[in-house]
Each structure stands twice: as structure tokens, then as C-alpha cells.
Write an enzyme that holds these catalytic residues in place. Structure first.
Site, PDB file in Angstrom:
ATOM      1  N   ARG A  76       0.842  -1.214   0.000  1.00 39.29           N
ATOM      2  CA  ARG A  76       0.000   0.000   0.000  1.00 39.29           C
ATOM      3  C   ARG A  76       0.871   1.256   0.000  1.00 39.29           C
ATOM      4  NH1 ARG A  76      -2.230   0.228   6.289  1.00 39.29           N
ATOM      5  NH2 ARG A  76      -0.780   1.863   6.892  1.00 39.29           N
ATOM      6  N   VAL A 123      10.434  -7.389   7.677  1.00 41.54           N
ATOM      7  CA  VAL A 123      11.796  -6.878   7.494  1.00 41.54           C
ATOM      8  C   VAL A 123      12.566  -6.714   8.804  1.00 41.54           C
ATOM      9  CG1 VAL A 123      11.319  -5.734   5.284  1.00 41.54           C
ATOM     10  CG2 VAL A 123      11.096  -4.428   7.425  1.00 41.54           C
ATOM     11  N   ASN A 149      11.415   0.590   1.848  1.00 39.34           N
ATOM     12  CA  ASN A 149      10.284   1.497   2.042  1.00 39.34           C
ATOM     13  C   ASN A 149       9.474   1.180   3.299  1.00 39.34           C
ATOM     14  OD1 ASN A 149       7.850   3.243   0.995  1.00 39.34           O
ATOM     15  ND2 ASN A 149       7.033   1.172   1.346  1.00 39.34           N
ATOM     16  N   TYR A 214      10.575   7.651  15.640  1.00 36.28           N
ATOM     17  CA  TYR A 214      10.500   7.666  14.174  1.00 36.28           C
ATOM     18  C   TYR A 214      11.638   8.505  13.587  1.00 36.28           C
ATOM     19  CZ  TYR A 214       8.323   8.296   9.539  1.00 36.28           C
ATOM     20  OH  TYR A 214       8.068   8.323   8.192  1.00 36.28           O
ATOM     21  N   LYS A 218      14.695   7.362  11.142  1.00 35.73           N
ATOM     22  CA  LYS A 218      14.855   7.934   9.797  1.00 35.73           C
ATOM     23  C   LYS A 218      16.180   8.690   9.661  1.00 35.73           C
ATOM     24  CE  LYS A 218      11.057   6.390   7.982  1.00 35.73           C
ATOM     25  NZ  LYS A 218      11.088   5.449   6.862  1.00 35.73           N
ATOM     26  N   ILE A 247       3.149  13.184   2.684  1.00 41.23           N
ATOM     27  CA  ILE A 247       2.573  12.487   1.525  1.00 41.23           C
ATOM     28  C   ILE A 247       1.237  11.859   1.938  1.00 41.23           C
ATOM     29  CG2 ILE A 247       3.002  10.772  -0.294  1.00 41.23           C
ATOM     30  CD1 ILE A 247       5.159  13.013  -0.176  1.00 41.23           C
TER      31      ILE A 247
HETATM   32  P1  NAD Z   1       2.027   2.995   4.917  1.00 35.08           P
HETATM   33  O1  NAD Z   1       1.777   2.730   6.351  1.00 35.08           O
HETATM   34  O2  NAD Z   1       0.883   3.238   4.031  1.00 35.08           O
HETATM   35  O3  NAD Z   1       2.920   1.821   4.281  1.00 35.08           O
HETATM   36  C1  NAD Z   1       3.955   1.220   4.982  1.00 35.08           C
HETATM   37  C2  NAD Z   1       4.052  -0.202   4.512  1.00 35.08           C
HETATM   38  O4  NAD Z   1       5.121  -0.862   5.211  1.00 35.08           O
HETATM   39  C3  NAD Z   1       2.782  -1.008   4.784  1.00 35.08           C
HETATM   40  O5  NAD Z   1       2.421  -1.722   3.621  1.00 35.08           O
HETATM   41  C4  NAD Z   1       3.185  -1.949   5.893  1.00 35.08           C
HETATM   42  O6  NAD Z   1       2.485  -3.185   5.876  1.00 35.08           O
HETATM   43  C5  NAD Z   1       4.649  -2.150   5.579  1.00 35.08           C
HETATM   44  N1  NAD Z   1       5.385  -2.669   6.732  1.00 35.08           N
HETATM   45  C6  NAD Z   1       5.336  -2.221   7.996  1.00 35.08           C
HETATM   46  N2  NAD Z   1       6.111  -2.974   8.782  1.00 35.08           N
HETATM   47  C7  NAD Z   1       6.661  -3.924   7.996  1.00 35.08           C
HETATM   48  C8  NAD Z   1       7.544  -4.998   8.221  1.00 35.08           C
HETATM   49  N3  NAD Z   1       8.017  -5.260   9.455  1.00 35.08           N
HETATM   50  N4  NAD Z   1       7.908  -5.770   7.180  1.00 35.08           N
HETATM   51  C9  NAD Z   1       7.442  -5.520   5.937  1.00 35.08           C
HETATM   52  N5  NAD Z   1       6.590  -4.536   5.664  1.00 35.08           N
HETATM   53  C10 NAD Z   1       6.196  -3.741   6.682  1.00 35.08           C
HETATM   54  O7  NAD Z   1       3.039   4.239   4.886  1.00 35.08           O
HETATM   55  P2  NAD Z   1       3.536   5.155   3.672  1.00 35.08           P
HETATM   56  O8  NAD Z   1       3.044   6.519   3.933  1.00 35.08           O
HETATM   57  O9  NAD Z   1       3.279   4.499   2.379  1.00 35.08           O
HETATM   58  O10 NAD Z   1       5.099   5.161   3.998  1.00 35.08           O
HETATM   59  C11 NAD Z   1       6.053   4.440   3.262  1.00 35.08           C
HETATM   60  C12 NAD Z   1       7.447   4.863   3.743  1.00 35.08           C
HETATM   61  O11 NAD Z   1       7.593   6.260   3.558  1.00 35.08           O
HETATM   62  C13 NAD Z   1       7.669   4.613   5.214  1.00 35.08           C
HETATM   63  O12 NAD Z   1       8.994   4.215   5.436  1.00 35.08           O
HETATM   64  C14 NAD Z   1       7.426   5.968   5.838  1.00 35.08           C
HETATM   65  O13 NAD Z   1       8.098   6.111   7.055  1.00 35.08           O
HETATM   66  C15 NAD Z   1       7.975   6.862   4.765  1.00 35.08           C
HETATM   67  N6  NAD Z   1       7.452   8.229   4.822  1.00 35.08           N
HETATM   68  C16 NAD Z   1       6.122   8.503   4.627  1.00 35.08           C
HETATM   69  C17 NAD Z   1       5.679   9.797   4.685  1.00 35.08           C
HETATM   70  C18 NAD Z   1       4.257  10.162   4.465  1.00 35.08           C
HETATM   71  O14 NAD Z   1       3.923  11.349   4.595  1.00 35.08           O
HETATM   72  N7  NAD Z   1       3.373   9.246   4.135  1.00 35.08           N
HETATM   73  C19 NAD Z   1       6.583  10.831   4.961  1.00 35.08           C
HETATM   74  C20 NAD Z   1       7.909  10.526   5.150  1.00 35.08           C
HETATM   75  C21 NAD Z   1       8.346   9.234   5.072  1.00 35.08           C
END
Ligand code: NAD
Length: 306
Positions: A76, A123, A149, A214, A218, A247
Site C-alpha cells: 500500500r 523486514v 520502504n 521515528y 529515519k 505524503i
Molecule cells: P504505509 O503505512 O501506508 O505503508 C507502509 C508499509 O510498510 C505497509 O504496507 C506496511 O504493511 C509495511 N510494513 C510495515 N512494517 C513492515 C515490516 N516489518 N515488514 C514488511 N513490511 C512492513 O506508509 P507510507 O506513507 O506508504 O510510507 C512508506 C514509507 O515512507 C515509510 O517508510 C514511511 O516512514 C515513509 N514516509 C512517509 C511519509 C508520508 O507522509 N506518508 C513521509 C515521510 C516518510
């Protein structure tokens, strides 16, 4: 006498005819061999060509044609978009997931079952990451792109943050990236090629109240990225980090309106980011076009950090 000469001439002519015949047969055998070899390479080329999707116009070599990519947490959000974009650009994508198998399978069917596969792996589990990476190399012959990711949040004020919440976030966000890189690096070094892209965050760059765990994970990703980049650069392997801002995904959906407004006020471009904003940069960093970029942290945050 004349008869003898004529007979000799006839023998010579017959001899010439039979050696010409032999040469002809020889040539035919060689040409059949060459033709068969050509047909074989044609078949191989067809299989190779067919093993990656075509571009929208159904022609042309794309940036990532023939590459195998692993995207963690790709069921997702940002990971899903990255998986789809890498596939659009020609890569075969391993859609890693830990939660919903259905959602990962959905991503695979959107890409096309011939060009992607869903693989379950937590992971934060070192050994499981080894099995996943080794399994990919065994099955597909190589691994070219690794996108770390997968990520989680367990927000809270530092005064109240439990050790468990701190550890859980670091175990997935930071150690998870270490686990996959550690196992994939062996393959990358053997190949003398590889692309590692780690998803960091604006919180890792600037810090964020309520996100000590967090932000630490990061920021850790940034240190990991730079060290790995320095260590593997001599073998043509690059390692970069992407730092998204706000995002729109399910991760940010859970934020309160007040928190969203507070973030919005810090974005010079005055809008939230889309998953495609991140995915397009990742696809570029994964391609040969970015071969001279390594050890960088690239912000995609509407100008929050500059
Ligand atoms: P999200 O929660 O929609 O997706 C994260 C995904 O990681 C999920 O599919 C989840 O099942 C998977 N996941 C979690 N733990 C896991 C594990 N132990 N093993 C395998 N998969 C695992 O979040 P997102 O917004 O799509 O974020 C994706 C990445 O971007 C993340 O690393 C997040 O920290 C980073 N990020 C997001 C934003 C934002 O605004 N959305 C901003 C900065 C950074």
C-alpha cells in the site's frame, strides 16, 4: 591416347563435381547450424523481451528493462506506487508485504502476474530477510534494485514513550533496511552493480516533536545510506535516501486535523505530496541515468527542508 585423356578429363570433372558437392553439403550443414543458432537466440530474445512489460505504445526499451527490483512494504501507500512505477519502467518487481496478502496480490495483478510477485517477509527479522533476498536471486538469477520502504510510526511524547514503541519503530524502519542491505550486498558486490534506495523522512532530517523514535530511525537511515554508499561505491553500487515530506497515504490519514494543519503551514509549496512524487524519483535513482549519484539525501517535501 585421346580416349585416355578424355577419360582423365571426365574423372577430373567428376572429382571436381564431387568435391563441389562435398563443399555444398558442408556449406549447407554450416548454414543449418548458423540458422539454428540464430533461431535459438531469436527465441531467447523473445522470452527476454516478453518477460518485461512493454511501454504504453508497446515498443521501446525502458529505463529498467530486464532489472529485478525488491520493494519492501509495497502492499500500500508509497511502496505500492514505487512497485507500480518500477514495473512501468520495465523492472520485474518483488512486492514485499508483512500485513495483508490480498493487498499485495492486488498490486501484483495491477502490474501483471508475469511481471511481479508478492513475497511475505517481516523486514525486522534478520534471517527472514536473508531467505527473501536469497530466494529472489535463486529464482530470478539476479537482484538489481533494492528499495527499503517498509515503515511504521508509534508516535508519542518522549516523556511517555515506552521502550517497546521505540524499539519497534527502530527495528522496522532502521534495522529492516540494514537487514535487506546486508543480505543483498553480497549479490550486488558479485554483480558489481546494484541500486539501493532507502526511504527516510523529513522527520529524520529536521526532527519532529512527538516522533523521537521515528525521527531517530529515519535519521539513522541517512547515516546508514551514506556509510553504505562509501563502502560499495568502488564496485559501481549506489545508495541514496529519499526524504518525503507530508505524503497522502494511510500513514498520514490517521493524523488529527490540527496536526495536518500544523504541517501544512510549514510547506512552502502549500500542498501535500502524492505517492507519485516519491515513486518517480525512486525510479530515476534506480536507473542508469542516476549512475553518478550516491550517498545523497533527496528531499521531496514541497520545500519544508531547504
Ligand atoms: P504505509 O503505512 O501506508 O505503508 C507502509 C508499509 O510498510 C505497509 O504496507 C506496511 O504493511 C509495511 N510494513 C510495515 N512494517 C513492515 C515490516 N516489518 N515488514 C514488511 N513490511 C512492513 O506508509 P507510507 O506513507 O506508504 O510510507 C512508506 C514509507 O515512507 C515509510 O517508510 C514511511 O516512514 C515513509 N514516509 C512517509 C511519509 C508520508 O507522509 N506518508 C513521509 C515521510 C516518510
Amino acid at each position: 591416347m585421346r580416349n585416355r585423356i578424355n577419360r582423365m578429363k571426365t574423372y577430373r570433372m567428376q572429382g571436381q563435381a564431387s568435391s563441389a558437392k562435398l563443399i555444398f553439403i558442408g556449406l549447407r550443414l554450416v548454414s543449418v547450424k548458423v540458422l539454428n543458432r540464430y533461431r535459438k537466440t531469436q527465441e531467447l530474445r523473445v522470452i527476454k523481451k516478453d518477460s518485461v512489460p512493454q511501454d504504453a505504445a508497446g515498443k521501446g526499451k525502458r529505463m529498467l528493462t530486464g532489472k529485478v527490483a525488491l520493494v519492501t512494504g509495497a502492499g500500500r501507500g508509497i511502496g505500492r506506487e514505487i512497485a507500480k512505477t518500477l514495473a512501468r519502467d520495465g523492472a520485474f518487481v518483488v512486492v514485499n508485504y508483512n500485513g495483508s496478502k490480498e493487498r499485495a496480490e492486488e498490486v501484483v495483478s495491477e502490474i501483471g502476474a508475469k511481471h511481479a510477485v508478492a513475497v511475505r517477509c517481516d523486514v525486522s527479522d534478520f534471517a527472514a530477510c536473508g531467505e527473501m533476498v536469497n530466494g529472489i536471486v535463486k529464482e530470478y538469477g539476479h537482484l538489481d534494485i533494492l528499495v527499503n520502504n517498509a515503515g511504521i510510526t508509534r508516535d508519542g511524547l518522549i516523556m511517555k514513550m515506552s521502550e517497546e514503541d521505540f524499539d519497534a519503530v527502530v527495528a522496522t524502519n532502521l534495522k529492516g533496511a540494514f537487514h535487506t542491505i546486508r543480505h543483498a550486498s553480497r549479490t550486488f558486490l558479485k554483480q558489481r552493480a546494484g541500486r539501493i534506495i532507502n526511504i527516510s523522512s523529513v522527520s529524520g532530517v529536521m526532527g519532529n516533536a512527538g516522533q523521537a523514535n521515528y525521527s531517530a530511525s529515519k535519521a539513522g537511515i541517512i547515516g546508514l545510506t551514506k556509510s553504505v554508499a562509501r563502502e560499495l561505491a568502488s564496485r559501481g553500487i549506489t545508495c541514496n535516501a529519499v526524504a518525503p515530506g507530508f505524503i497522502e497515504t494511510e500513514m498520514t490519514d490517521v493524523m488529527t486535523d490540527a496536526a495536518k494543519e500544523a504541517v501544512m503551514s510549514q510547506i512552502p509549496l502549500q500542498r501535500t505530496g502524492k505517492t507519485t512524487d516519491i515513486a518517480e524519483l525512486v525510479a530515476f535513482l534506480a536507473s542508469d541515468r542516476a549512475s553518478y549519484i550516491t550517498g545523497q539525501v533527496i528531499s521531496v517535501d514541497g520545500g519544508m527542508h531547504m
